[in-house]
Motif scaffolding. Sequence first.
Motif, PDB file in Angstrom:
ATOM      1  N   VAL A   1       0.870  -1.175   0.000  1.00 30.91           N
ATOM      2  CA  VAL A   1       0.000   0.000   0.000  1.00 30.91           C
ATOM      3  C   VAL A   1       0.906   1.223   0.000  1.00 30.91           C
ATOM      4  CG1 VAL A   1      -1.825   1.287   1.178  1.00 30.91           C
ATOM      5  CG2 VAL A   1      -1.793  -1.217   1.300  1.00 30.91           C
ATOM      6  N   ARG A   2       0.846   1.995  -1.063  1.00 34.84           N
ATOM      7  CA  ARG A   2       1.743   3.158  -1.144  1.00 34.84           C
ATOM      8  C   ARG A   2       1.057   4.355  -1.796  1.00 34.84           C
ATOM      9  NH1 ARG A   2       6.361   1.413  -5.470  1.00 34.84           N
ATOM     10  NH2 ARG A   2       6.238  -0.566  -4.346  1.00 34.84           N
ATOM     11  N   HIS A   3       1.537   5.536  -1.444  1.00 37.02           N
ATOM     12  CA  HIS A   3       1.071   6.779  -2.048  1.00 37.02           C
ATOM     13  C   HIS A   3       1.770   6.960  -3.399  1.00 37.02           C
ATOM     14  CE1 HIS A   3       0.629  11.214  -2.483  1.00 37.02           C
ATOM     15  NE2 HIS A   3      -0.511  11.009  -1.837  1.00 37.02           N
ATOM     16  N   THR A   4       1.151   7.713  -4.296  1.00 34.69           N
ATOM     17  CA  THR A   4       1.778   7.938  -5.609  1.00 34.69           C
ATOM     18  C   THR A   4       3.139   8.615  -5.499  1.00 34.69           C
ATOM     19  OG1 THR A   4       0.408   9.938  -5.766  1.00 34.69           O
ATOM     20  CG2 THR A   4      -0.307   8.023  -7.028  1.00 34.69           C
ATOM     21  N   SER A   5       3.404   9.289  -4.376  1.00 33.40           N
ATOM     22  CA  SER A   5       4.726   9.903  -4.189  1.00 33.40           C
ATOM     23  C   SER A   5       5.826   8.854  -4.132  1.00 33.40           C
ATOM     24  CB  SER A   5       4.744  10.746  -2.911  1.00 33.40           C
ATOM     25  OG  SER A   5       4.411   9.955  -1.781  1.00 33.40           O
ATOM     26  N   LEU A   6       5.461   7.586  -3.924  1.00 35.08           N
ATOM     27  CA  LEU A   6       6.431   6.483  -3.885  1.00 35.08           C
ATOM     28  C   LEU A   6       6.303   5.565  -5.098  1.00 35.08           C
ATOM     29  CD1 LEU A   6       6.050   5.555  -0.105  1.00 35.08           C
ATOM     30  CD2 LEU A   6       7.829   6.981  -1.158  1.00 35.08           C
ATOM     31  N   TYR A   7       5.470   5.958  -6.047  1.00 38.93           N
ATOM     32  CA  TYR A   7       5.254   5.156  -7.261  1.00 38.93           C
ATOM     33  C   TYR A   7       6.112   5.713  -8.394  1.00 38.93           C
ATOM     34  CZ  TYR A   7       2.848   3.242 -11.381  1.00 38.93           C
ATOM     35  OH  TYR A   7       2.555   2.616 -12.569  1.00 38.93           O
ATOM     36  N   LYS A   8       6.852   4.850  -9.077  1.00 37.26           N
ATOM     37  CA  LYS A   8       7.690   5.282 -10.194  1.00 37.26           C
ATOM     38  C   LYS A   8       7.207   4.734 -11.528  1.00 37.26           C
ATOM     39  CE  LYS A   8      10.454   7.764  -7.770  1.00 37.26           C
ATOM     40  NZ  LYS A   8      10.377   9.235  -7.898  1.00 37.26           N
ATOM     41  N   SER A   9       6.941   3.421 -11.571  1.00 41.24           N
ATOM     42  CA  SER A   9       6.581   2.794 -12.840  1.00 41.24           C
ATOM     43  C   SER A   9       5.737   1.551 -12.586  1.00 41.24           C
ATOM     44  CB  SER A   9       7.846   2.418 -13.615  1.00 41.24           C
ATOM     45  OG  SER A   9       7.546   1.554 -14.690  1.00 41.24           O
ATOM     46  N   GLY A  10       4.926   1.205 -13.583  1.00 43.05           N
ATOM     47  CA  GLY A  10       4.120   0.002 -13.492  1.00 43.05           C
ATOM     48  C   GLY A  10       4.907  -1.277 -13.685  1.00 43.05           C
ATOM     49  N   GLU A  11       6.187  -1.145 -14.013  1.00 44.54           N
ATOM     50  CA  GLU A  11       7.014  -2.326 -14.283  1.00 44.54           C
ATOM     51  C   GLU A  11       7.025  -3.297 -13.106  1.00 44.54           C
ATOM     52  OE1 GLU A  11       9.215  -5.126 -15.954  1.00 44.54           O
ATOM     53  OE2 GLU A  11       8.508  -3.355 -17.041  1.00 44.54           O
ATOM     54  N   GLU A  12       7.107  -2.780 -11.886  1.00 44.65           N
ATOM     55  CA  GLU A  12       7.176  -3.674 -10.725  1.00 44.65           C
ATOM     56  C   GLU A  12       5.826  -4.298 -10.379  1.00 44.65           C
ATOM     57  OE1 GLU A  12       7.666  -1.797  -6.772  1.00 44.65           O
ATOM     58  OE2 GLU A  12       7.715   0.126  -7.857  1.00 44.65           O
ATOM     59  N   PHE A  13       4.760  -3.866 -11.060  1.00 46.72           N
ATOM     60  CA  PHE A  13       3.433  -4.435 -10.801  1.00 46.72           C
ATOM     61  C   PHE A  13       2.936  -5.299 -11.973  1.00 46.72           C
ATOM     62  CE2 PHE A  13       3.746  -0.512  -8.334  1.00 46.72           C
ATOM     63  CZ  PHE A  13       3.388  -0.957  -7.070  1.00 46.72           C
ATOM     64  N   ARG A  14       3.844  -5.624 -12.863  1.00 45.06           N
ATOM     65  CA  ARG A  14       3.476  -6.410 -14.038  1.00 45.06           C
ATOM     66  C   ARG A  14       2.750  -7.701 -13.631  1.00 45.06           C
ATOM     67  NH1 ARG A  14       5.207  -6.104 -19.267  1.00 45.06           N
ATOM     68  NH2 ARG A  14       6.740  -4.493 -18.694  1.00 45.06           N
ATOM     69  N   GLY A  15       1.583  -7.909 -14.211  1.00 41.80           N
ATOM     70  CA  GLY A  15       0.792  -9.111 -13.934  1.00 41.80           C
ATOM     71  C   GLY A  15      -0.002  -9.068 -12.641  1.00 41.80           C
ATOM     72  N   LYS A  16       0.125  -7.993 -11.867  1.00 41.88           N
ATOM     73  CA  LYS A  16      -0.549  -7.926 -10.570  1.00 41.88           C
ATOM     74  C   LYS A  16      -1.880  -7.180 -10.659  1.00 41.88           C
ATOM     75  CE  LYS A  16       3.653  -8.182  -7.755  1.00 41.88           C
ATOM     76  NZ  LYS A  16       4.451  -7.534  -6.694  1.00 41.88           N
ATOM     77  N   ARG A  17      -2.756  -7.469  -9.699  1.00 41.17           N
ATOM     78  CA  ARG A  17      -4.031  -6.771  -9.575  1.00 41.17           C
ATOM     79  C   ARG A  17      -3.816  -5.573  -8.658  1.00 41.17           C
ATOM     80  NH1 ARG A  17      -6.571 -12.097  -7.226  1.00 41.17           N
ATOM     81  NH2 ARG A  17      -4.571 -11.804  -6.178  1.00 41.17           N
ATOM     82  N   VAL A  18      -3.985  -4.386  -9.217  1.00 40.28           N
ATOM     83  CA  VAL A  18      -3.667  -3.161  -8.483  1.00 40.28           C
ATOM     84  C   VAL A  18      -4.900  -2.264  -8.407  1.00 40.28           C
ATOM     85  CG1 VAL A  18      -2.132  -1.169  -8.312  1.00 40.28           C
ATOM     86  CG2 VAL A  18      -1.308  -3.294  -9.368  1.00 40.28           C
ATOM     87  N   LEU A  19      -5.208  -1.800  -7.211  1.00 34.05           N
ATOM     88  CA  LEU A  19      -6.319  -0.868  -7.008  1.00 34.05           C
ATOM     89  C   LEU A  19      -5.757   0.536  -6.833  1.00 34.05           C
ATOM     90  CD1 LEU A  19      -9.394  -0.530  -6.586  1.00 34.05           C
ATOM     91  CD2 LEU A  19      -8.959  -0.751  -4.125  1.00 34.05           C
ATOM     92  N   VAL A  20      -6.164   1.448  -7.712  1.00 36.89           N
ATOM     93  CA  VAL A  20      -5.735   2.846  -7.625  1.00 36.89           C
ATOM     94  C   VAL A  20      -6.873   3.653  -7.003  1.00 36.89           C
ATOM     95  CG1 VAL A  20      -4.978   4.875  -8.918  1.00 36.89           C
ATOM     96  CG2 VAL A  20      -4.251   2.584  -9.649  1.00 36.89           C
ATOM     97  N   VAL A  21      -6.577   4.342  -5.910  1.00 34.64           N
ATOM     98  CA  VAL A  21      -7.591   5.111  -5.178  1.00 34.64           C
ATOM     99  C   VAL A  21      -7.441   6.582  -5.525  1.00 34.64           C
ATOM    100  CG1 VAL A  21      -8.541   5.684  -2.915  1.00 34.64           C
ATOM    101  CG2 VAL A  21      -7.498   3.432  -3.302  1.00 34.64           C
ATOM    102  N   GLY A  22      -8.447   7.139  -6.209  1.00 32.18           N
ATOM    103  CA  GLY A  22      -8.390   8.546  -6.594  1.00 32.18           C
ATOM    104  C   GLY A  22      -8.416   8.702  -8.101  1.00 32.18           C
ATOM    105  N   CYS A  23      -9.340   9.535  -8.594  1.00 34.93           N
ATOM    106  CA  CYS A  23      -9.515   9.639 -10.045  1.00 34.93           C
ATOM    107  C   CYS A  23      -9.170  11.020 -10.581  1.00 34.93           C
ATOM    108  CB  CYS A  23     -10.943   9.258 -10.428  1.00 34.93           C
ATOM    109  SG  CYS A  23     -12.203  10.330  -9.691  1.00 34.93           S
ATOM    110  N   GLY A  24      -8.177  11.662  -9.971  1.00 29.75           N
ATOM    111  CA  GLY A  24      -7.656  12.906 -10.535  1.00 29.75           C
ATOM    112  C   GLY A  24      -6.696  12.591 -11.666  1.00 29.75           C
ATOM    113  N   ASN A  25      -5.945  13.605 -12.102  1.00 31.48           N
ATOM    114  CA  ASN A  25      -4.992  13.394 -13.195  1.00 31.48           C
ATOM    115  C   ASN A  25      -3.950  12.335 -12.851  1.00 31.48           C
ATOM    116  OD1 ASN A  25      -5.509  15.210 -15.570  1.00 31.48           O
ATOM    117  ND2 ASN A  25      -5.582  16.743 -13.942  1.00 31.48           N
ATOM    118  N   SER A  26      -3.461  12.333 -11.602  1.00 30.30           N
ATOM    119  CA  SER A  26      -2.449  11.350 -11.204  1.00 30.30           C
ATOM    120  C   SER A  26      -3.018   9.934 -11.201  1.00 30.30           C
ATOM    121  CB  SER A  26      -1.886  11.687  -9.826  1.00 30.30           C
ATOM    122  OG  SER A  26      -1.159  12.887  -9.861  1.00 30.30           O
ATOM    123  N   GLY A  27      -4.195   9.765 -10.597  1.00 28.47           N
ATOM    124  CA  GLY A  27      -4.803   8.446 -10.549  1.00 28.47           C
ATOM    125  C   GLY A  27      -5.068   7.884 -11.932  1.00 28.47           C
ATOM    126  N   MET A  28      -5.571   8.719 -12.827  1.00 33.03           N
ATOM    127  CA  MET A  28      -5.847   8.294 -14.199  1.00 33.03           C
ATOM    128  C   MET A  28      -4.564   7.892 -14.922  1.00 33.03           C
ATOM    129  SD  MET A  28      -9.098   8.438 -15.112  1.00 33.03           S
ATOM    130  CE  MET A  28     -10.635   9.339 -15.130  1.00 33.03           C
TER     131      MET A  28
END
Length: 412
Positions: free
Chosen positions: A166-193
Amino acid sequence: MMNTTSSWRCICVPGPVIVGAGPSGLATAACLKERGVPSVVLERSNCIASLWQLKTYDRLRLHLPKQFCELPLMGFPTDFPTYPTKQQFVDYLEEYARKFDIEPRFNETVSGAEYDTTLGFWRVKSVGIKGKGMEYVCRWLVVATGENAEAVVPEMEGKGEFGGDVRHTSLYKSGEEFRGKRVLVVGCGNSGMEVCLDLCNHNARPSLVVRDTVHVLPREMLGRSTFGLSMWLLKWLPIRFVDRLLLIISWLMLGDTARFGLERPRLGPLELKNLSGKTPVLDVGTLANIKSGDIKVCPSIKRLKRFAVEFVDGKTESFDAIILATGYKSNVPSWLKEREMFSEKDGYPRRPFPNGWKGGNGLYAVGFTKRGLLGTSMDAKRIAEDIDRCWKHEAKHHLAFSRSPLLQQPSP
């Protein structure tokens, strides 16, 4: 002037102290430098624009065309694209600091700032890496810590039970480390989208929590940027008419977003922005993935379970990770001992734009307009002009005083 002991130092600053070396602090320092007013910039991180350099994802670009994101006195290089990348924007800021010879004092976290009514000066205390204390005494204080000083991390029932990342987008860099995983993004602003789109591009399986209504607009309309077109139309037409036009074009280009779980607010995008500061989402491809089903839209979270999330509609789904695109907040109330200009509730100036840049006793705010870098530039210019006026007035007063006959040496 400097007072020194074994454990602390006190520095008297002739010009203003600027707290924060992001775009807001740099712009203000540059505008002051252009007028011949020196300043001291304090920065808690080890680099300028630390939010951009250390806490943003790799695919980030400016959401608005570069001409709307320039800082005062220096444009972007002509070979930069319309929407510069994260690294290009950082390069621009570093060149900006070099051009105006801005050298912030890095790794100095301001722990407190208070106006001394006896002295008639601000006392700004900071703490360095090794706990070394500094106190700056100055006539003017510019708060440039901005709207994005601290990450907003909401409380969620069962967070300790979840077991996954569970991490904030301030600690998110790339989707590469989540390849194949089920990920829930909370928040539908520009960053979440954008994070959802990035996860799709790295073959993850993202879902998006949409807790509120949201305006989704195309990034470009009729061959122009949506923002640029809006600004041009507002010169000639009322805001509600422009909003209606934007929504008609958006419907023709994107369709009815409510069909995909993205209900629009009652107020139009520009009117809502003016009243609440809530920015519309400028779509860069996420909506197509929502339409295709590659991104699933979910309601609000009720509680977290072991590698699963229960939503308010009663459904439970399994996830490997949760990304919190829940935004940022001001941290001004935690260090500025002042109640007139800044609200203790949200850390923003109490007076709405465009009048929130100036307080009493030489206190200023830059970058709290909820209008991005365009608002920052407007604030920086006003602040520099105001301080320069005071600077020149006081210089004339000191010169007149020094030439006073009372101070002249008598003839032998």
